[in-house]
Design an enzyme around this catalytic site. Structure first.
Site, mmCIF file in Angstrom:
data_model
loop_
_atom_site.group_PDB
_atom_site.id
_atom_site.type_symbol
_atom_site.label_atom_id
_atom_site.label_comp_id
_atom_site.label_asym_id
_atom_site.label_seq_id
_atom_site.Cartn_x
_atom_site.Cartn_y
_atom_site.Cartn_z
ATOM 1 C CG ASP A 113 -2.105 -1.143 1.073
ATOM 2 O OD1 ASP A 113 -2.812 -1.038 0.061
ATOM 3 O OD2 ASP A 113 -2.242 -1.760 1.728
ATOM 4 C CG ASP A 175 -7.340 -3.910 -3.260
ATOM 5 O OD1 ASP A 175 -7.611 -4.971 -3.887
ATOM 6 O OD2 ASP A 175 -7.823 -3.308 -2.366
HETATM 7 N N1 GLY Z 1 -7.017 -1.470 -0.735
HETATM 8 C C1 GLY Z 1 -8.098 -2.057 0.372
HETATM 9 C C2 GLY Z 1 -9.465 -1.503 0.019
HETATM 10 O O1 GLY Z 1 -9.835 -1.189 -1.075
HETATM 11 O O2 GLY Z 1 -10.471 -1.808 0.885
#
Ligand code: GLY
Length: 393
Positions: A113, A175
């Site tokens: 992330d 993601d």
């Molecule tokens: N990247 C985590 C979410 O979209 O919840």
């Protein structure tokens, strides 16, 4: 005759209030965003505590650490508000919260992330100020993100912690596409060609493995680290392994559009379009998805305004790079999404200090269900700024 006129007037009033096709008042909505953020400042004295979500009964943000995946969205929002207002008081707040994130670059990468965290914050800050310190920290964080890349598989490992916990040797979630933007940016700003190559290969491998035949995505792909081959397609935040989790599909649309911008690989454009097409075909009338398109309790399932905001922003980029007929369709859809999000049902207004209500974070865990969540606000204001630029304003 009199009754007919009254009937027509009532219908017109109804549709002007509730039709998602009504115009998006870009200036009005951006002014609203600027007003909402100012309401939060008195409650945010500590810049290392960053807004994440708002409880149903509360007006103010619950905050999170700088190491949480959502830490970059609040500074990013402030940079967009500064870009719109040119208000130096907002800029000082943007700088204050952005500098709180500097230590992120000093930690060994524990998850993928990092792109969300630093590119939404420092990336926007650098775009607007050319601050060399931001550039330095972005480059260091890109190098840190690249340590999670596995060349045998060809993707970044999203959650190293899941190797043990779930027995997933190497996992990549959809993601992760968004974090590639940091690598593309870094390779153009002194970080080296290998960062571009990692991002490009990650997108190619994801394109082959994360989609089903109908171009819906699965949330997680598990790979074998010896052969590099896919072991399984599973979910973590979606309804089940074969369902279309709304925000996952949103990341796919937004992510492959961004990858096409950076690489001009036509396969990425086609992937973004197909991912968008199935998403649009299955939307409810107000263009805001249920949290998962296969949730068993539709139409009573919670919505996910965050997915709508991400997709609206993604489509406003996609419509600028595709054929004219598709562009018209995608732009029209994005406007419908923004019109719905800007309605009294989805905007927070006096209810709380966020921009939007009705997002769903992690339904299977029952966390952040039907809430104001910071990333919904980030992509909402980004979409409004994209629309403003698209309109030539
Ligand atoms: N990247 C985590 C979410 O979209 O919840």
């Amino acid at each position: 005759m009199y009754k007919l006129i009254i009937g027509i007037t009532i219908s017109l009033l109804f549709f002007s209030c509730f039709s998602p096709e009504k115009n998006v008042m870009v200036e009005q909505e951006l002014t609203y965003c600027a007003r909402q953020v100012k309401k939060s400042f008195p409650f945010l004295a500590d810049s290392t505590k960053l807004p994440r979500n708002i409880k149903a009964e509360s007006k103010n943000w619950d905050c999170t650490s700088i190491y949480d995946w959502t830490s970059g969205f609040w500074p990013g929002i402030l940079w967009y508000v500064y870009e719109y207002t040119q208000d130096n008081a907002i800029r000082r707040q943007a700088e204050r919260f952005t500098s709180a994130l500097f230590p992120v670059a000093n930690r060994r990468a524990e998850h993928h992330d990092l792109g969300f965290m630093v590119f939404c914050s420092l990336g926007n800050g650098y775009r607007l100020t050319q601050n060399a310190l931001y550039r330095d920290i972005l480059l260091r964080t890109a190098d840190s993100l690249a340590t999670l890349y596995n060349p045998t598989v060809g993707t970044i490992c999203s959650w190293p912690g899941m190797r043990k916990k779930m027995q997933w040797p190497h996992n990549t979630i959809i993601d992760n596409m968004i974090n590639l933007e940091l690598l593309f940016w870094a390779s153009k700003n002194g970080g080296g060609k290998h960062l571009y190559q990692i991002a490009e290969r990650h997108a190619e491998v994801t394109m082959r493995n994360q989609f089903r035949d109908d171009y819906s995505t699965c949330h997680v792909v598990v790979y074998d680290t010896i052969t590099g081959q896919r072991i399984s397609q599973v979910t973590h935040q979606g309804y089940n392994n074969t369902s279309m989790w709304a925000r996952g599909q949103a990341w796919a649309i937004y992510g492959f559009t961004m990858c096409y911008r950076e690489t001009r690989n036509p396969a990425f454009l086609a992937t973004a379009e197909r991912a968008a097409d199935i998403y649009l075909a299955k939307l409810p009338a107000d263009y805001i998805p249920y949290w998962d398109f296969n949730a068993p309790d539709i139409p009573h399932a919670p919505r996910d305004a965050s997915a709508a905001a991400i997709v609206a922003s993604g489509l406003l980029e996609l419509c600028q790079v595709t054929t004219r007929s598709k562009a018209t369709r995608y732009k029209k859809a994005a406007l419908k999404m923004l019109a719905s999000l800007s309605s009294s049902y989805y905007q927070s207004r006096e209810q709380n200090n966020a921009f939007l209500l009705h997002s769903t974070g992690h339904y299977p865990n029952q966390s952040e269900v039907d809430r104001s969540i910071i990333y919904a606000d980030y992509y909402y204001i980004e979409a409004l700024m994209r629309l403003k630029k698209l309109n030539g304003e």
